[in-house]
Design an enzyme around this catalytic site. Sequence first.
Site, PDB file in Angstrom:
ATOM      1  N   HIS A  61       0.821  -1.211   0.000  1.00 59.95           N
ATOM      2  CA  HIS A  61       0.000   0.000   0.000  1.00 59.95           C
ATOM      3  C   HIS A  61       0.860   1.267   0.000  1.00 59.95           C
ATOM      4  O   HIS A  61       1.315   1.716   1.050  1.00 59.95           O
ATOM      5  CB  HIS A  61      -0.872  -0.049   1.266  1.00 59.95           C
ATOM      6  CG  HIS A  61      -1.961   0.961   1.296  1.00 59.95           C
ATOM      7  ND1 HIS A  61      -3.136   0.733   1.965  1.00 59.95           N
ATOM      8  CD2 HIS A  61      -2.083   2.200   0.776  1.00 59.95           C
ATOM      9  CE1 HIS A  61      -3.928   1.771   1.843  1.00 59.95           C
ATOM     10  NE2 HIS A  61      -3.298   2.692   1.127  1.00 59.95           N
ATOM     11  N   ASN A  95      -5.521   6.208  -6.611  1.00 57.42           N
ATOM     12  CA  ASN A  95      -6.142   7.540  -6.511  1.00 57.42           C
ATOM     13  C   ASN A  95      -5.239   8.639  -7.065  1.00 57.42           C
ATOM     14  O   ASN A  95      -4.882   9.600  -6.389  1.00 57.42           O
ATOM     15  CB  ASN A  95      -6.574   7.853  -5.068  1.00 57.42           C
ATOM     16  CG  ASN A  95      -5.427   7.857  -4.085  1.00 57.42           C
ATOM     17  OD1 ASN A  95      -4.360   7.301  -4.356  1.00 57.42           O
ATOM     18  ND2 ASN A  95      -5.621   8.494  -2.937  1.00 57.42           N
ATOM     19  N   HIS A 182     -10.904   0.275   1.672  1.00 56.26           N
ATOM     20  CA  HIS A 182     -10.695   1.284   2.708  1.00 56.26           C
ATOM     21  C   HIS A 182     -12.044   1.314   3.434  1.00 56.26           C
ATOM     22  O   HIS A 182     -13.006   1.877   2.925  1.00 56.26           O
ATOM     23  CB  HIS A 182     -10.391   2.618   2.029  1.00 56.26           C
ATOM     24  CG  HIS A 182     -10.207   3.768   2.955  1.00 56.26           C
ATOM     25  ND1 HIS A 182      -9.231   4.718   2.781  1.00 56.26           N
ATOM     26  CD2 HIS A 182     -10.875   4.150   4.067  1.00 56.26           C
ATOM     27  CE1 HIS A 182      -9.313   5.621   3.733  1.00 56.26           C
ATOM     28  NE2 HIS A 182     -10.315   5.304   4.532  1.00 56.26           N
ATOM     29  N   ASP A 308       1.095   2.608   3.734  1.00 55.42           N
ATOM     30  CA  ASP A 308       0.172   3.680   3.321  1.00 55.42           C
ATOM     31  C   ASP A 308       0.946   4.992   3.109  1.00 55.42           C
ATOM     32  O   ASP A 308       0.490   6.076   3.488  1.00 55.42           O
ATOM     33  CB  ASP A 308      -0.971   3.879   4.325  1.00 55.42           C
ATOM     34  CG  ASP A 308      -2.110   4.708   3.714  1.00 55.42           C
ATOM     35  OD1 ASP A 308      -2.037   5.049   2.521  1.00 55.42           O
ATOM     36  OD2 ASP A 308      -3.070   5.019   4.448  1.00 55.42           O
ATOM     37  N   GLY A 327      -2.857  12.019   5.386  1.00 52.01           N
ATOM     38  CA  GLY A 327      -1.822  11.127   4.857  1.00 52.01           C
ATOM     39  C   GLY A 327      -0.458  11.453   5.415  1.00 52.01           C
ATOM     40  O   GLY A 327      -0.171  12.600   5.769  1.00 52.01           O
TER      41      GLY A 327
HETATM   42  O1  DOR Z   1      -4.551   9.324   4.908  1.00 56.18           O
HETATM   43  C1  DOR Z   1      -4.748   8.874   3.795  1.00 56.18           C
HETATM   44  N1  DOR Z   1      -4.175   9.412   2.703  1.00 56.18           N
HETATM   45  N2  DOR Z   1      -5.546   7.822   3.657  1.00 56.18           N
HETATM   46  C2  DOR Z   1      -5.931   7.367   2.457  1.00 56.18           C
HETATM   47  O2  DOR Z   1      -6.632   6.389   2.393  1.00 56.18           O
HETATM   48  C3  DOR Z   1      -5.523   8.086   1.218  1.00 56.18           C
HETATM   49  C4  DOR Z   1      -4.235   8.761   1.446  1.00 56.18           C
HETATM   50  C5  DOR Z   1      -3.849   9.724   0.343  1.00 56.18           C
HETATM   51  O3  DOR Z   1      -4.017   9.406  -0.826  1.00 56.18           O
HETATM   52  O4  DOR Z   1      -3.314  10.781   0.666  1.00 56.18           O
END
Ligand code: DOR
Length: 451
Positions: A61, A95, A182, A308, A327
């Site tokens: 991820h 994304n 998610h 992540d 994020g």
């Molecule tokens: O905190 C996050 N940031 N969670 C996510 O699921 C997406 C990610 C992002 O793309 O910045």
Amino acid sequence: MARILFKGGRLIDPASGVDTTSDVLVAKGKVVEVGTGLSSVEAETIDITGAVICPGFVDLHAHLREPGREDEETVASGSAAAARGGFTALGAMPNTDPVCDNAAVADKVSAAARRAGLCEVIPAGALTKGLEGRYITPVGEMVMCSAGVRMFTDDGKGVQDSRILRRAMEYIKGFDAICAEHCDDAALSEGGQMHEGYYSDLLGLKGIPAAAEDIALARDLVLARLTGVRFHALHVSTRGSVELIRQAKAQGVRVTAEVTPHHLILTDAQLQSFDPVNKVHPPLRAASDVEACRIGLADGTLDAIATDHAPHSPEEKEYEFELAPPGMIGLETALALMITEIVEGGVLGLTELVRRMSTLPAGILRLNGQGGPVTEGTAANLTVFDPAAEWVVDPNSFASKSRNTPFKGRKVKGKILHTVFGGDLVVRSGAIAAEYEAAVSAATAMAGGPR
Ligand code: DOR
């Protein structure tokens, strides 16, 4: 192609159950010999006494931001960050802008990764077109394209419509791919800034209840059982989720789960600084959730550790809290944080840590040549790290284009020394090897500016 002899390291290879002092000889992209007292006149010999040599880490991820936000990260800079973190493969989240919801975007990401040559990048495909939750993407086209997509997710959001998710799961199952979610009930989490609890009350920030994750996951597990799809729960963060996955596994549902370093270490108390660097989705939770995630990791309910890695520009992370995007980055700190907190904290032993960062995630993605075994004839994707080396997290030293880590200034233990990808030394003594650095800089500049 390089011929390298690693001498005197501790070989941890969960796939073959090996944890012993052993030399490893690499040539022509492969491991050619494993054993003690090896020598080779043509090989570059690297003494790694005191260090661990293991299969390269696999991150299920990461967000690489290309195409669309190359000011924050590119496939090349993200690959460099991955290599410096000891990763030899990663799943890139869809994304992006445009969204990776068709074969053309997936192939573009994959081609950029091949050009950078620092690690294997497997794009994840979106579950629904434009991540809008309405129309299912051309799953077959993405599975069949040269990028070889094998995981589908609308990560960043959950699919809200149960009928669409059910149909997507049936479609994905037909290709034996993974449906990853998610888990978020948007009606419950809407407008939320942080975990709902004592600290959200104290700080006056709108909360995201743990129930938003638990309810979505419970529904997903019911649908996973109904459809028989291979289901993967992304970034699990609540005590309720850990319990639901534990039950589902006991009942034979085909479910795997990942947990991030930040959800294993940080709590919502962190938000008291009001610094958006701590804003993330799912949010940093209460201490009882962190404890439950640690127990879930220890007992195998949570399979893999995933970063992540979510790069964001300094400008955006300096917006007022409500407007800042969620994020945090994680590729270059994952191993050290996990040694410092999870191994030294008595949650997992070092061998088990390697399994959760390499062998298990490689198995979930069914990657050939990743995650071990480290035996004669296998692909040479390897990591060498010093488990005892101490350092202080300095985001300015990162290969990533972004700096948004809440661990800045933290003293940690465990340092990546060398990373071997496809038989080549892509990280040498902690730095991107000179022959790759120029290519990474060029690719990064081409994709939207210097690092
Ligand atoms: O905190 C996050 N940031 N969670 C996510 O699921 C997406 C990610 C992002 O793309 O910045």
